[in-house]
Design an enzyme around this catalytic site. Structure first.
Site, short mmCIF file in Angstrom:
data_model
loop_
_atom_site.label_atom_id
_atom_site.label_comp_id
_atom_site.label_asym_id
_atom_site.label_seq_id
_atom_site.Cartn_x
_atom_site.Cartn_y
_atom_site.Cartn_z
N HIS A 217 0.80 -1.23 0.00
CA HIS A 217 0.00 0.00 0.00
C HIS A 217 0.83 1.28 0.00
O HIS A 217 0.30 2.37 -0.11
CB HIS A 217 -0.93 0.05 1.21
N1 UDP Z 1 -3.52 -5.28 8.98
C1 UDP Z 1 -4.81 -5.76 9.17
N2 UDP Z 1 -5.52 -6.15 8.06
C2 UDP Z 1 -5.02 -6.13 6.80
C3 UDP Z 1 -3.69 -5.64 6.62
C4 UDP Z 1 -2.97 -5.20 7.74
O1 UDP Z 1 -5.30 -5.80 10.30
O2 UDP Z 1 -5.73 -6.50 5.85
C5 UDP Z 1 -2.76 -4.82 10.15
C6 UDP Z 1 -1.40 -5.45 10.33
O3 UDP Z 1 -1.50 -6.69 10.99
C7 UDP Z 1 -0.68 -4.40 11.15
C8 UDP Z 1 -1.25 -3.10 10.63
O4 UDP Z 1 -2.48 -3.45 9.98
O5 UDP Z 1 -1.00 -4.53 12.52
C9 UDP Z 1 -0.32 -2.44 9.66
O6 UDP Z 1 -0.95 -1.37 9.07
P1 UDP Z 1 -0.57 -0.82 7.63
O7 UDP Z 1 0.17 -1.85 6.88
O8 UDP Z 1 -1.83 -0.29 7.04
O9 UDP Z 1 0.33 0.46 7.95
P2 UDP Z 1 1.87 0.65 8.30
O10 UDP Z 1 2.23 -0.30 9.40
O11 UDP Z 1 2.66 0.43 7.06
O12 UDP Z 1 1.95 2.07 8.76
#
Ligand code: UDP
Length: 370
Positions: A217
């Site tokens: 993403h």
């Molecule tokens: N996550 C979730 N469902 C999904 C994809 C990710 O619950 O379909 C959770 C994942 O386990 C983690 C968090 O979302 O705890 C990560 O968020 P994201 O990847 O959106 O953002 P980033 O960590 O890159 O800021």
């Protein structure tokens, strides 16, 4: 003592779940009661990107929802600034609590600091050292105006020291920083057993199957059709040997439509975004994880599943140093080479992400804030 918590995006709900529970625990055994007022900016709004986390993780319902989403960076952050400023005037909080590195984080930090309200930043000090990432800009600016910098790791503390932190004055007081551990690690420990009870693997026919889990993403990938093309080529090749399961982020979905490249997804197991518990179950059952997410890289390590990171750098350098994470960028051949090396990862006893009590340190540190 009233604090205003600013949330807006999926990873922030997950981080806030552990801290909100710690605040309730703090209030049960302390005379300095903290009253948390939650502001949801609306940045993520679909039921499966927002509501499900509040229900499943027991996060208190937001007191305010600004409903600001689907805008460019400038208009989104600007409208959030205005909305949060109005709420600060009305609620007069003792401090404002922000998480991570999104536009909601930056808007909360700017609105509060300009009104002289101390900002508490959970996940301070992280750096990818890539200033073209919107998240890096948000991190750097938020840290600079925060009064209390709550760092997950010793590397985050070192990053801040290298930049001259703590600064002698933010508002009227010196900045304070503390290494508290990683609140997402706390969440993994707290929800792990419940995640095992979900039927996520059965639901998608993955029980007793080897599969790769992928999330994608980050703007550097999704806004660039060449990078996406190269990543999807690798994923399709991997899917000839084991299923590749991809809970598709709405932004990635929209951009694939915009580029008119639905064929990128052929042969992959495409899911809607899944809930936190389902995601943990999928992570635990995966042979390997390919991701550009910050949180998922760490969770791969928490569950001791090898990770291949589809970025050119990471903030979570410990996972790489410990041999659990390969940084490969978007190159098809590099992704495939890492996938074929996955069996060579070795276990490692150290845990740089704390003792599972990071969230519990937050309320007391807020109370000590001058
Ligand atoms: N996550 C979730 N469902 C999904 C994809 C990710 O619950 O379909 C959770 C994942 O386990 C983690 C968090 O979302 O705890 C990560 O968020 P994201 O990847 O959106 O953002 P980033 O960590 O890159 O800021």
């Amino acid at each position: 003592m009233k604090i205003l918590t600013i949330l807006g995006a999926r990873p922030q709900f997950i981080k806030a779940a552990t801290v909100s529970r710690a605040i309730v625990g703090h209030n049960e055994s302390n005379k300095d009661e903290i009253r948390e007022v939650i502001v949801h900016t609306g940045q993520h709004f679909d039921a499966n990107m927002s509501g499900v986390f509040f229900e499943e993780m027991g996060i208190p319902s937001p007191n305010y929802n600004l409903g600001i989403a689907s805008l460019g960076h400038g208009s989104m952050t600007g409208r959030m600034l205005e909305g949060i400023e109005n709420i600060i005037h009305r609620e007069k909080p003792y401090s404002v609590l922000v998480y991570g590195d999104t536009n909601s984080t930056l808007a909360g930090a700017l609105a509060a600091s300009k009104l002289g309200v101390p900002v508490v930043h959970v996940e301070a000090g992280l750096r990818s050292k890539n200033m073209s990432m919107p998240e890096e800009i948000n991190r750097v600016l938020t840290d600079r105006v925060s009064s209390l910098l709550l760092c997950p790791t010793s590397i985050a503390i070192d990053n801040l020291k290298l930049e001259g932190y703590p600064f002698p004055t933010v508002g009227k007081s010196p900045q304070e920083m503390a290494r508290i551990g990683d609140v997402m690690y706390d969440a993994t420990l707290h929800y792990r057993e419940r995640a095992k009870q979900t039927v996520a693997l059965e639901k998608w026919g993955l029980i007793d199957k080897e599969f790769c889990l992928c999330t994608l993403h980050r703007a550097e990938n999704t806004n660039n059709s060449e990078r996406l093309d190269s990543i999807f080529k690798a994923l399709r090749k991997i899917s000839h040997s084991i299923p590749v399961v991809l809970p598709l982020h709405p932004r990635t979905h929209n951009l694939i439509e915009k580029f008119g490249r639905r064929e990128w997804l052929e042969g992959l197991v495409i899911l809607e975004p899944v809930s936190y518990l389902e995601m943990q179950r999928l992570e635990m059952g995966a042979h390997s994880i390919l991701t550009d997410s910050g949180g998922v890289q760490k969770e791969a390590y928490f569950h001791r599943v090898p990770c291949i990171t589809l970025r050119d750098e990471t903030e979570w350098v410990e996972t790489v140093q410990m041999g659990w994470n390969y940084i490969v960028g978007s190159d098809t051949d590099k992704i495939l080479a890492a996938f074929h090396k996955v069996g060579e990862f070795t276990d490692c006893a150290q845990n740089p992400y704390g003792d599972g009590m990071a969230a519990q340190r937050v309320p007391q540190l807020i109370c000590n804030l001058k």
